[in-house]
Design an enzyme around this catalytic site. Structure first.
Site, mmCIF file in Angstrom:
data_model
loop_
_atom_site.group_PDB
_atom_site.id
_atom_site.type_symbol
_atom_site.label_atom_id
_atom_site.label_comp_id
_atom_site.label_asym_id
_atom_site.label_seq_id
_atom_site.Cartn_x
_atom_site.Cartn_y
_atom_site.Cartn_z
ATOM 1 N N HIS A 1 0.807 -1.216 0.018
ATOM 2 C CA HIS A 1 0.045 -0.079 0.044
ATOM 3 C C HIS A 1 0.722 1.071 -0.019
ATOM 4 C CE1 HIS A 1 -3.319 -2.504 2.301
ATOM 5 N NE2 HIS A 1 -3.789 -2.431 0.979
ATOM 6 N N CYS B 1 -2.243 0.763 10.039
ATOM 7 C CA CYS B 1 -3.384 -0.452 9.541
ATOM 8 C C CYS B 1 -4.012 -0.738 10.722
ATOM 9 C CB CYS B 1 -2.449 -1.770 9.216
ATOM 10 S SG CYS B 1 -1.222 -1.441 7.683
#
Length: 246
Positions: free
Chosen positions: A153, A238
């Site tokens: 990501h 996250c």
């Protein structure tokens, strides 16, 4: 907003690292310490309902993007992660809830917000259509696509300090010039911070040299051990989503 690890955590997806054995019991203890660190910093943690059939559900950042009063439910490029949004939506009372629709894909981990500028990684999990839909849902923000090819990501490669300085480990950042103010850090896991308020940041204990760098810049650093989540390409960002006060 947080979500505790499920019993299938060790089955979580990996794409840019070799699979390692995950100690699920240790991961639970590390998650509890992470939540304790947020609470000690003055945050109230809202726990999303468990999603035990979804190995990656603990990475609660990915199913949603929150900006001001809008919450955009994501549609992951990994089909196995799409059921995670249900429990997250239930925790978004009071938000204007929007959705990324097919053929768009988007993971929250690809979205880096710095004020009203929203950098979005074009990655294996987020496509151009998803980025375009996010821009439509956030008309007051400037959405800037950023290439992501070296990590899972965008926020696996870069995050931002309280003053807006973007931080990253250069070998994993596709285009440092995409950011107006970029600071190279000496460790991969030093690229990830959660802003706790004021001059305080939360980061992984696995980046001590980067922690010293931040402290030399006047930041107050809180560290947590998240080794079991790092094995699954996870990082401190996250594991939570910051919501406005209710």
């Amino acid at each position: 907003m947080v979500r505790r690890p499920g019993p299938r955590l060790a089955e979580g997806l990996v794409s840019h690292v070799e699979r390692q054995e995950v100690d699920v019991a240790l991961a639970h203890r590390q998650w509890s310490s992470y939540v304790d660190a947020l609470t000690a910093a003055g945050w109230t943690c809202v726990e999303v309902a468990p999603a035990d059939d979804c190995p990656d559900a603990v990475f609660v950042e990915d199913p949603v993007v929150v900006h001001r009063n809008t919450a955009v439910l994501a549609r992951s490029g990994a089909a196995s992660r799409r059921p995670e949004t249900a429990g997250v939506e239930a925790a978004l009372d009071g938000y204007d809830v929007r959705r990324i629709e097919a053929p768009g894909t988007l993971d929250g981990g690809d979205v880096l917000k710095i004020g009203d500028t929203v950098h979005v990684g074009r990655s294996g999990r987020t496509n151009d259509e998803g980025i375009a839909q996010l821009a439509t849902h956030l008309p007051d923000a400037t959405v800037v696509p950023v290439p992501v090819t070296r990590v899972l990501h965008l926020k696996s490669a870069v995050t931002a300090l309280p003053d807006g300085t973007v931080i990253g480990y250069p070998p994993l950042v596709d285009d440092p010039a995409a950011f107006a103010d970029f600071l190279a850090v000496p460790e991969e896991s030093g690229s990830h911070v959660v802003l706790l308020g004021g001059d305080a940041v939360l980061m992984a204990a696995s980046a001590p040299r980067t922690a010293a760098l931040f402290e030399s810049r006047g930041l107050r650093v809180v560290t947590v051990d998240i080794s079991e989540f790092e094995k699954l390409e996870g990082c401190v960002t996250c594991l939570s989503v910051r919501l406005r006060g209710r």
